[in-house]
Design a protein around this motif. Structure first.
Motif, PDB file in Angstrom:
ATOM      1  N   UNK A 160      11.335   6.474  28.215  1.00  0.00           N
ATOM      2  CA  UNK A 160      12.608   5.924  28.651  1.00  0.00           C
ATOM      3  C   UNK A 160      12.526   4.461  29.038  1.00  0.00           C
ATOM      4  N   UNK A 161      11.675   3.718  28.327  1.00  0.00           N
ATOM      5  CA  UNK A 161      11.444   2.302  28.629  1.00  0.00           C
ATOM      6  C   UNK A 161      12.125   1.437  27.574  1.00  0.00           C
ATOM      7  N   UNK A 162      12.865   0.441  28.007  1.00  0.00           N
ATOM      8  CA  UNK A 162      13.500  -0.487  27.074  1.00  0.00           C
ATOM      9  C   UNK A 162      12.470  -1.447  26.505  1.00  0.00           C
ATOM     10  N   UNK A 163      12.706  -1.925  25.282  1.00  0.00           N
ATOM     11  CA  UNK A 163      11.770  -2.838  24.630  1.00  0.00           C
ATOM     12  C   UNK A 163      12.436  -4.163  24.310  1.00  0.00           C
ATOM     13  N   UNK A 164      11.605  -5.189  24.242  1.00  0.00           N
ATOM     14  CA  UNK A 164      12.056  -6.521  23.843  1.00  0.00           C
ATOM     15  C   UNK A 164      11.452  -6.803  22.473  1.00  0.00           C
ATOM     16  N   UNK A 165      10.517  -7.733  22.377  1.00  0.00           N
ATOM     17  CA  UNK A 165       9.857  -8.035  21.099  1.00  0.00           C
ATOM     18  C   UNK A 165       8.676  -7.084  20.910  1.00  0.00           C
ATOM     19  N   UNK A 166       8.701  -6.311  19.832  1.00  0.00           N
ATOM     20  CA  UNK A 166       7.588  -5.419  19.488  1.00  0.00           C
ATOM     21  C   UNK A 166       7.157  -5.782  18.074  1.00  0.00           C
ATOM     22  N   UNK A 167       6.003  -6.418  17.945  1.00  0.00           N
ATOM     23  CA  UNK A 167       5.502  -6.782  16.619  1.00  0.00           C
ATOM     24  C   UNK A 167       4.590  -5.683  16.070  1.00  0.00           C
ATOM     25  N   UNK A 168       4.269  -5.778  14.781  1.00  0.00           N
ATOM     26  CA  UNK A 168       3.618  -4.663  14.088  1.00  0.00           C
ATOM     27  C   UNK A 168       2.207  -4.385  14.573  1.00  0.00           C
ATOM     28  N   UNK A 169       1.394  -5.419  14.738  1.00  0.00           N
ATOM     29  CA  UNK A 169      -0.003  -5.180  15.091  1.00  0.00           C
ATOM     30  C   UNK A 169      -0.781  -4.606  13.931  1.00  0.00           C
ATOM     31  N   UNK A 170      -1.974  -4.065  14.226  1.00  0.00           N
ATOM     32  CA  UNK A 170      -2.824  -3.585  13.151  1.00  0.00           C
ATOM     33  C   UNK A 170      -2.322  -2.252  12.605  1.00  0.00           C
ATOM     34  N   UNK A 171      -2.661  -2.000  11.333  1.00  0.00           N
ATOM     35  CA  UNK A 171      -2.269  -0.770  10.657  1.00  0.00           C
ATOM     36  C   UNK A 171      -3.284   0.324  10.966  1.00  0.00           C
ATOM     37  N   UNK A 172      -2.785   1.522  11.297  1.00  0.00           N
ATOM     38  CA  UNK A 172      -3.652   2.630  11.691  1.00  0.00           C
ATOM     39  C   UNK A 172      -3.350   3.846  10.818  1.00  0.00           C
ATOM     40  N   UNK A 173      -4.238   4.175   9.874  1.00  0.00           N
ATOM     41  CA  UNK A 173      -4.008   5.364   9.044  1.00  0.00           C
ATOM     42  C   UNK A 173      -3.847   6.634   9.868  1.00  0.00           C
ATOM     43  N   UNK A 174      -4.590   6.710  10.980  1.00  0.00           N
ATOM     44  CA  UNK A 174      -4.462   7.861  11.870  1.00  0.00           C
ATOM     45  C   UNK A 174      -4.797   7.395  13.277  1.00  0.00           C
ATOM     46  N   UNK A 175      -4.015   7.879  14.255  1.00  0.00           N
ATOM     47  CA  UNK A 175      -4.266   7.480  15.643  1.00  0.00           C
ATOM     48  C   UNK A 175      -3.918   8.644  16.547  1.00  0.00           C
ATOM     49  N   UNK A 176      -4.820   8.973  17.476  1.00  0.00           N
ATOM     50  CA  UNK A 176      -4.627  10.103  18.378  1.00  0.00           C
ATOM     51  C   UNK A 176      -4.623   9.635  19.825  1.00  0.00           C
ATOM     52  N   UNK A 177      -3.717  10.208  20.619  1.00  0.00           N
ATOM     53  CA  UNK A 177      -3.659   9.961  22.052  1.00  0.00           C
ATOM     54  C   UNK A 177      -4.174  11.189  22.784  1.00  0.00           C
ATOM     55  N   UNK A 178      -4.922  10.965  23.858  1.00  0.00           N
ATOM     56  CA  UNK A 178      -5.400  12.063  24.703  1.00  0.00           C
ATOM     57  C   UNK A 178      -4.768  11.949  26.073  1.00  0.00           C
ATOM     58  N   UNK A 179      -4.486  13.086  26.686  1.00  0.00           N
ATOM     59  CA  UNK A 179      -3.814  13.088  27.990  1.00  0.00           C
ATOM     60  C   UNK A 179      -4.721  12.624  29.121  1.00  0.00           C
ATOM     61  N   UNK A 180      -5.960  12.279  28.808  1.00  0.00           N
ATOM     62  CA  UNK A 180      -6.842  11.730  29.840  1.00  0.00           C
ATOM     63  C   UNK A 180      -6.492  10.290  30.193  1.00  0.00           C
ATOM     64  N   UNK A 181      -5.680   9.638  29.366  1.00  0.00           N
ATOM     65  CA  UNK A 181      -5.349   8.224  29.566  1.00  0.00           C
ATOM     66  C   UNK A 181      -3.837   8.043  29.668  1.00  0.00           C
ATOM     67  N   UNK A 182      -3.343   7.386  30.722  1.00  0.00           N
ATOM     68  CA  UNK A 182      -1.894   7.172  30.854  1.00  0.00           C
ATOM     69  C   UNK A 182      -1.378   6.220  29.776  1.00  0.00           C
ATOM     70  N   UNK A 183      -0.074   6.275  29.542  1.00  0.00           N
ATOM     71  CA  UNK A 183       0.500   5.544  28.415  1.00  0.00           C
ATOM     72  C   UNK A 183       0.388   4.037  28.570  1.00  0.00           C
ATOM     73  N   UNK A 184       0.444   3.509  29.796  1.00  0.00           N
ATOM     74  CA  UNK A 184       0.372   2.054  29.921  1.00  0.00           C
ATOM     75  C   UNK A 184      -1.014   1.562  29.520  1.00  0.00           C
ATOM     76  N   UNK A 185      -2.063   2.362  29.760  1.00  0.00           N
ATOM     77  CA  UNK A 185      -3.403   1.995  29.324  1.00  0.00           C
ATOM     78  C   UNK A 185      -3.556   2.172  27.807  1.00  0.00           C
ATOM     79  N   UNK A 186      -2.879   3.166  27.232  1.00  0.00           N
ATOM     80  CA  UNK A 186      -2.899   3.345  25.776  1.00  0.00           C
ATOM     81  C   UNK A 186      -2.281   2.139  25.079  1.00  0.00           C
ATOM     82  N   UNK A 187      -1.161   1.664  25.604  1.00  0.00           N
ATOM     83  CA  UNK A 187      -0.497   0.499  25.004  1.00  0.00           C
ATOM     84  C   UNK A 187      -1.347  -0.751  25.183  1.00  0.00           C
ATOM     85  N   UNK A 188      -1.984  -0.896  26.340  1.00  0.00           N
ATOM     86  CA  UNK A 188      -2.875  -2.038  26.560  1.00  0.00           C
ATOM     87  C   UNK A 188      -4.033  -2.030  25.570  1.00  0.00           C
TER      88      UNK A 188
END
Length: 378
Positions: A160-188
């Motif tokens: 539920x977070x609003x966004x401003x400028x979001x650029x593409x960044x690197x291409x990831x054929x596959x990417x997995x998130x684990x619940x051991x890490x909060x989302x703000x650290x995942x984005x960082x």
């Protein structure tokens, strides 16, 4: 480290009286329509009387701290609790700071996370922005054939977070998130891999993009509006980086991201050279292009940061994370020039006035592609 004192015998700047505005919206942060109840954005002189506006009459101190993720932006409002309006957790709050001769500028937009009441009759109201929402959420989730920006947009939407400028960044054929890490650290982490910064604007919107030099928002002049300046020059922590990924998406196509490879050179990349080398393994990098981008971003970040510093100035509400400021007329030319703003701390109080502390970086013009192309640090 160099300390630059304020010149007391220089011509003083015109006196400016600090001002602020606090907008409190009941229930808006939790999805309600909200009701400003007469408390919205009524700017007033910090040293004067607030009239019928509760915040202007009762607020004693405001502190705001901002920085790039994974740091979570925060604010604290200290006020006399007598006749305080009803304030609930998750209520929306916007803080604007400035001076009486100009409209205050928004420096923080977020929601109430905590209230501390004391026997002395004071209340400390704490708030965080979208970074706090991201920090409270953890996910087990995977993405196929997405770029970093796509993932960031999805995570922001789920939080539920609003966004401003979001650029593409690197291409990831596959990417997995684990619940051991909060989302703000995942984005960082996605920002570091892409050579980007991830941070929230004063309007409370998430930005995910490379930091460009751009235009300076304010110049601070020694003897006029520099209270204290400390600049540190240090050798880079590393000379080069070698990054190893996994899978064969680079050589065998995107669908081969999960293949085991006998020769890992297809998902390895190096940037920079010298004695202080670093080796890193990152399973999220499933192609050589992704490994090259990540290695170049790490090496460039280490090589380009030449100077770091702390600058104390009279309140500067227009300065925000990711923007560029300039320092001028310092007695040593070494101290002058343009700096990138990494952290901002505003403090406004009836007893001490309005002061801003800035954490600065001075970067060299080192394009990301230059390190990879030349194979060495500039």
């Amino acid at each position: 480290m160099v300390n630059v004192p304020f010149l007391a015998n220089s011509e003083p700047a015109a006196v400016r009286r600090p001002a602020f505005a606090i907008a409190h919206s009941s229930g808006a942060a939790s999805g309600g329509t909200g009701s400003l109840g007469g408390l919205a954005a009524a700017a007033g002189n910090l040293l004067g009387q607030g009239g019928d506006d509760f915040w202007l009459s009762h607020t004693l101190e405001i502190a705001v701290q901002t920085g790039p993720l994974p740091f979570v932006n925060s604010a604290c409002i200290t006020f006399a609790a007598a006749d305080a309006p009803d304030i609930a957790l998750q209520d929306a709050v916007t803080i604007s700071l400035g001076y009486a001769d100009a409209a205050p500028e928004a420096v923080f937009t977020g929601s109430v996370t905590r209230q501390v009441r004391t026997l002395a009759g004071l209340t400390h109201l704490y708030a965080s922005d979208g970074g706090g929402r991201l920090a409270r959420q953890r996910l087990n989730q995977s993405y196929a054939a997405q770029n970093a920006g796509d993932i960031v947009r999805d995570l922001a939407s789920q939080a539920g977070v609003e966004t401003d400028v979001i650029e593409s960044g690197l291409s990831l054929p596959f990417y997995a998130l684990a619940s051991t890490t909060p989302l703000q650290a995942q984005i960082a982490a996605l920002a570091r891999r892409s050579g980007y910064w991830a941070y929230f604007t004063p309007a409370g919107k998430l930005t995910f993009a490379p930091v460009s030099e751009g235009e300076t928002v304010q110049t601070f002049t020694y003897g006029t509006d520099v209270l204290k300046l400390e600049i540190t020059e240090a050798a880079p922590a590393l000379d080069g980086v070698q990054v190893s990924g996994e899978g064969a998406a680079g050589s065998q196509g995107q669908d081969a991201w999960n293949w085991l490879v006998a020769d890992a050179t297809g998902v390895q990349a190096q940037a920079g050279s010298g004695e202080a080398q670093r080796w890193a393994s990152d399973g999220a990098l499933r192609s050589q292009d992704a490994a090259r981008t990540a290695a170049t971003a790490r090496a460039s970040a280490a090589a380009s940061v030449q100077l770091t510093g702390e600058l104390w100035v009279p309140g500067a509400p227009q300065v925000a994370v990711g923007r560029q400021i300039a320092i001028a007329a310092a007695p040593e030319n070494f101290l002058n020039g343009n700096y990138q703003v990494e952290r901002v701390c505003h403090r406004l109080s009836k007893s001490r006035g309005f002061v801003t502390r800035l954490s600065l970086l001075k970067t060299a013009s080192v394009p990301l592609g230059a390190l990879a192309a030349l194979g060495g640090l500039l």
